[in-house]
Design a protein around this motif. Structure first.
Motif, PDB file in Angstrom:
ATOM      1  N   ARG A   1      47.421 -17.826 -46.196  1.00 34.85           N
ATOM      2  CA  ARG A   1      46.669 -18.778 -45.402  1.00 34.85           C
ATOM      3  C   ARG A   1      45.249 -18.801 -45.926  1.00 34.85           C
ATOM      4  N   ARG A   2      44.553 -19.793 -45.477  1.00 28.74           N
ATOM      5  CA  ARG A   2      43.191 -19.959 -45.910  1.00 28.74           C
ATOM      6  C   ARG A   2      42.289 -19.943 -44.691  1.00 28.74           C
ATOM      7  N   ASP A   3      41.192 -19.189 -44.763  1.00 30.12           N
ATOM      8  CA  ASP A   3      40.345 -19.142 -43.582  1.00 30.12           C
ATOM      9  C   ASP A   3      39.296 -20.258 -43.649  1.00 30.12           C
ATOM     10  N   ASP A   4      38.367 -20.241 -42.700  1.00 26.83           N
ATOM     11  CA  ASP A   4      37.397 -21.328 -42.595  1.00 26.83           C
ATOM     12  C   ASP A   4      36.486 -21.403 -43.807  1.00 26.83           C
ATOM     13  N   ALA A   5      36.361 -20.272 -44.516  1.00 29.70           N
ATOM     14  CA  ALA A   5      35.500 -20.248 -45.702  1.00 29.70           C
ATOM     15  C   ALA A   5      36.326 -20.485 -46.973  1.00 29.70           C
ATOM     16  N   SER A   6      37.532 -21.025 -46.801  1.00 28.10           N
ATOM     17  CA  SER A   6      38.434 -21.311 -47.922  1.00 28.10           C
ATOM     18  C   SER A   6      38.906 -20.074 -48.674  1.00 28.10           C
ATOM     19  N   ARG A   7      38.685 -18.921 -48.081  1.00 25.57           N
ATOM     20  CA  ARG A   7      39.185 -17.710 -48.723  1.00 25.57           C
ATOM     21  C   ARG A   7      40.644 -17.500 -48.359  1.00 25.57           C
ATOM     22  N   PHE A   8      41.404 -17.007 -49.309  1.00 25.98           N
ATOM     23  CA  PHE A   8      42.836 -16.786 -49.084  1.00 25.98           C
ATOM     24  C   PHE A   8      43.077 -15.443 -48.402  1.00 25.98           C
ATOM     25  N   ARG A   9      44.008 -15.451 -47.492  1.00 27.69           N
ATOM     26  CA  ARG A   9      44.467 -14.215 -46.841  1.00 27.69           C
ATOM     27  C   ARG A   9      45.981 -14.207 -46.781  1.00 27.69           C
ATOM     28  N   LEU A  10      46.543 -13.035 -46.670  1.00 22.33           N
ATOM     29  CA  LEU A  10      48.001 -12.943 -46.533  1.00 22.33           C
ATOM     30  C   LEU A  10      48.425 -13.515 -45.193  1.00 22.33           C
ATOM     31  N   GLY A  11      49.655 -14.048 -45.129  1.00 16.66           N
ATOM     32  CA  GLY A  11      50.114 -14.749 -43.942  1.00 16.66           C
ATOM     33  C   GLY A  11      51.133 -13.971 -43.134  1.00 16.66           C
ATOM     34  N   PRO A  12      51.452 -14.488 -41.963  1.00 14.22           N
ATOM     35  CA  PRO A  12      52.305 -13.803 -40.984  1.00 14.22           C
ATOM     36  C   PRO A  12      53.739 -13.570 -41.425  1.00 14.22           C
ATOM     37  N   SER A  13      54.263 -14.396 -42.302  1.00 15.12           N
ATOM     38  CA  SER A  13      55.656 -14.198 -42.705  1.00 15.12           C
ATOM     39  C   SER A  13      55.870 -12.851 -43.367  1.00 15.12           C
ATOM     40  N   LEU A  14      54.836 -12.360 -44.042  1.00 21.16           N
ATOM     41  CA  LEU A  14      54.951 -11.056 -44.689  1.00 21.16           C
ATOM     42  C   LEU A  14      55.115  -9.944 -43.657  1.00 21.16           C
ATOM     43  N   TRP A  15      54.348 -10.047 -42.559  1.00 20.20           N
ATOM     44  CA  TRP A  15      54.472  -9.041 -41.514  1.00 20.20           C
ATOM     45  C   TRP A  15      55.842  -9.127 -40.857  1.00 20.20           C
ATOM     46  N   ARG A  16      56.287 -10.317 -40.605  1.00 18.42           N
ATOM     47  CA  ARG A  16      57.574 -10.502 -39.936  1.00 18.42           C
ATOM     48  C   ARG A  16      58.705  -9.954 -40.820  1.00 18.42           C
ATOM     49  N   LEU A  17      58.737 -10.337 -42.095  1.00 17.71           N
ATOM     50  CA  LEU A  17      59.816  -9.876 -42.977  1.00 17.71           C
ATOM     51  C   LEU A  17      59.655  -8.394 -43.314  1.00 17.71           C
ATOM     52  N   GLY A  18      58.408  -7.969 -43.455  1.00 20.11           N
ATOM     53  CA  GLY A  18      58.165  -6.553 -43.701  1.00 20.11           C
ATOM     54  C   GLY A  18      58.694  -5.688 -42.570  1.00 20.11           C
ATOM     55  N   SER A  19      58.577  -6.187 -41.357  1.00 21.26           N
ATOM     56  CA  SER A  19      59.085  -5.447 -40.201  1.00 21.26           C
ATOM     57  C   SER A  19      60.610  -5.369 -40.217  1.00 21.26           C
ATOM     58  N   ILE A  20      61.249  -6.407 -40.729  1.00 18.91           N
ATOM     59  CA  ILE A  20      62.706  -6.378 -40.865  1.00 18.91           C
ATOM     60  C   ILE A  20      63.108  -5.333 -41.897  1.00 18.91           C
ATOM     61  N   TYR A  21      62.370  -5.281 -42.982  1.00 19.67           N
ATOM     62  CA  TYR A  21      62.604  -4.251 -43.989  1.00 19.67           C
ATOM     63  C   TYR A  21      62.517  -2.868 -43.355  1.00 19.67           C
ATOM     64  N   ARG A  22      61.481  -2.625 -42.558  1.00 18.85           N
ATOM     65  CA  ARG A  22      61.294  -1.321 -41.937  1.00 18.85           C
ATOM     66  C   ARG A  22      62.398  -1.028 -40.926  1.00 18.85           C
ATOM     67  N   GLN A  23      62.792  -2.039 -40.163  1.00 19.29           N
ATOM     68  CA  GLN A  23      63.879  -1.862 -39.202  1.00 19.29           C
ATOM     69  C   GLN A  23      65.165  -1.423 -39.851  1.00 19.29           C
ATOM     70  N   ASP A  24      65.346  -1.831 -41.101  1.00 19.47           N
ATOM     71  CA  ASP A  24      66.573  -1.519 -41.812  1.00 19.47           C
ATOM     72  C   ASP A  24      66.778  -0.007 -41.974  1.00 19.47           C
ATOM     73  N   PHE A  25      65.726   0.758 -41.782  1.00 18.16           N
ATOM     74  CA  PHE A  25      65.858   2.209 -41.874  1.00 18.16           C
ATOM     75  C   PHE A  25      66.406   2.811 -40.593  1.00 18.16           C
ATOM     76  N   GLY A  26      66.524   1.974 -39.580  1.00 22.72           N
ATOM     77  CA  GLY A  26      67.252   2.355 -38.381  1.00 22.72           C
ATOM     78  C   GLY A  26      66.619   3.439 -37.536  1.00 22.72           C
ATOM     79  N   LEU A  27      65.308   3.596 -37.611  1.00 26.92           N
ATOM     80  CA  LEU A  27      64.649   4.660 -36.855  1.00 26.92           C
ATOM     81  C   LEU A  27      64.104   4.169 -35.533  1.00 26.92           C
ATOM     82  N   GLY A  28      64.087   2.881 -35.386  1.00 23.17           N
ATOM     83  CA  GLY A  28      63.766   2.180 -34.154  1.00 23.17           C
ATOM     84  C   GLY A  28      62.813   2.876 -33.222  1.00 23.17           C
ATOM     85  N   GLU A  29      63.295   3.186 -32.041  1.00 24.46           N
ATOM     86  CA  GLU A  29      62.454   3.753 -31.004  1.00 24.46           C
ATOM     87  C   GLU A  29      62.403   5.268 -31.037  1.00 24.46           C
TER      88      GLU A  29
END
Lengths: 230, 230
Positions: free
Chosen positions: B62-90
DNA sequence: CAATCCGGTTCTGTCCAGTAGAACGCACAT
DNA sequence: ATGTGCGTTCTACTGGACAGAACCGGATTG
């Protein structure tokens, strides 16, 4: 002429094909066969294999012993950088934990992304055995206390304001899940802009009206505290 | 002829260009200007803008108000699925928390990915003010107790075995960071395969030899417990 | 005030990267 | 023995993607 960037015509089709492969995964579908990916994305298997080769090389995808595809470690690594960008670092977990301890329910932090909310942090209550929601989950904005809060403060939605209490928080009962009640309030950064929403949620049978009111007081106080570090 | 998949010739250059843009980000560099991305990746600015348009559309950038690029939410969402795959949950956070409470130090869980270790879960000690490491961080395998454990049990490295204690754990002092001491032990899944490494770490001035020995006992016990849910 | 610099954006001729989709091999089921 | 389905390989063809120049606007310098 300056178009809105997300809708502008520029695109790289191969990149979007590759990303559509990643989008085929979800928390319910954490590993997929080649044929399943073909069904899901509409891409030819040969196309998927070529795209997947690049995704694997960069750690975004991997293949297990049964040749099933799974998401790769780079997503977790970069996703964590995305989350760090919210600047809540070591402060938020102790705050969430205090809320869990004081209320006996699960505490979460959500941010507004496009027209959804995304769970960044979550501390589960030992009591909630079937209240299963993970960090990284995406939820809608139109149901649940946190959704209303994010819509009211961040998405500029007039009608969400009406669902807020005078103190700025929100209480919802059985909206997203019929058995769950939730309270939420906004976290603002130092500039007054919306940072995210803090929420406490639990089974409505236990999380009754009195406990919700008390929990919201604690959440509002926690939001003020988090606002000083964001 | 079946080549190793990661090294096979198939690749999609455009996809790898796009991923190299994402790789330019780190926890020290969470936002980048267009020119900085050009310097970092060697890509033309026009190329970056086209690739970035697709990455933005899918929520990876994504791009912020100053036109600087930042990483976006899809990475967090998919990254969390990757982590869940280890099955350690709660299960894992309460275990990490107990270790923090009992030892007074920070507790982490790492997995082996290629030739590195990746931090999936971390509970910081209230005592550790400058022991800054985030979930999502990548570390080498050649230093630190957890690195030795992962190398010995997962990467089949003969020499790492020598760094292990008879009980299967490892203690390191000032290896990765001169001020930090750590203890670690392996978590195996039900099939006996390596799942990851549990570690407790803290300032060596406080985390002395006696406390480390005690901490390792607790870590080994916790590893047995986690092994029953993985 | 004019000139220069730098970052971001737009445009287009050229070419080869990437796709479609058939063919193949293998394991399993009938 | 035959059929089915999955994963893999191969290649002719086409349009997707790039290189890189030109442009715009804001900030800086002389």
């Amino acid at each position: 002429m300056s178009l809105d960037r997300v809708t502008k015509e520029h695109r790289v089709e191969s990149v979007e094909r590759a990303l559509s492969i990643l989008e085929a995964f979800s928390d319910r579908r954490r590993n997929l066969a080649l044929s399943e990916l073909a069904d899901e994305t509409g891409l030819y298997k040969s196309t998927i294999l070529r795209l997947a080769s690049s995704l694997e090389r960069y750690g975004y995808l991997r293949r297990d012993d049964a040749s099933r595809f799974r998401l790769g470690p780079s997503l977790w690594r970069l996703g964590s950088i995305y989350r760090q960008d919210f600047g809540l670092g070591e402060h938020i977990r102790p705050v969430l934990r205090r809320l869990v301890t004081a209320t006996g329910e699960t505490a979460s932090f959500y941010v507004l992304e496009m027209d959804e909310r995304l769970c960044l942090y979550r501390e589960n209550s030992p009591n909630s055995v079937r209240h299963h929601l993970e960090e990284g989950s995406r939820l809608s904005l139109d149901r649940g206390a946190a959704g209303h809060v994010l819509r009211a403060y961040g998405a500029g939605s007039g009608n969400a304001q009406q669902l807020l209490r005078p103190d700025g928080g929100c209480i919802s009962v059985g909206e997203r899940n019929p058995d769950i009640a939730a309270v939420a309030a906004p976290v603002h950064d130092r500039d007054g802009a919306l940072h995210g929403a803090l929420a406490v949620s639990g089974l409505r049978s236990r999380f009754d009206a009195e406990r919700r009111t008390h929990a919201l007081e604690l959440v509002l106080e926690a939001c003020r505290e988090l606002g000083t570090v964001a």
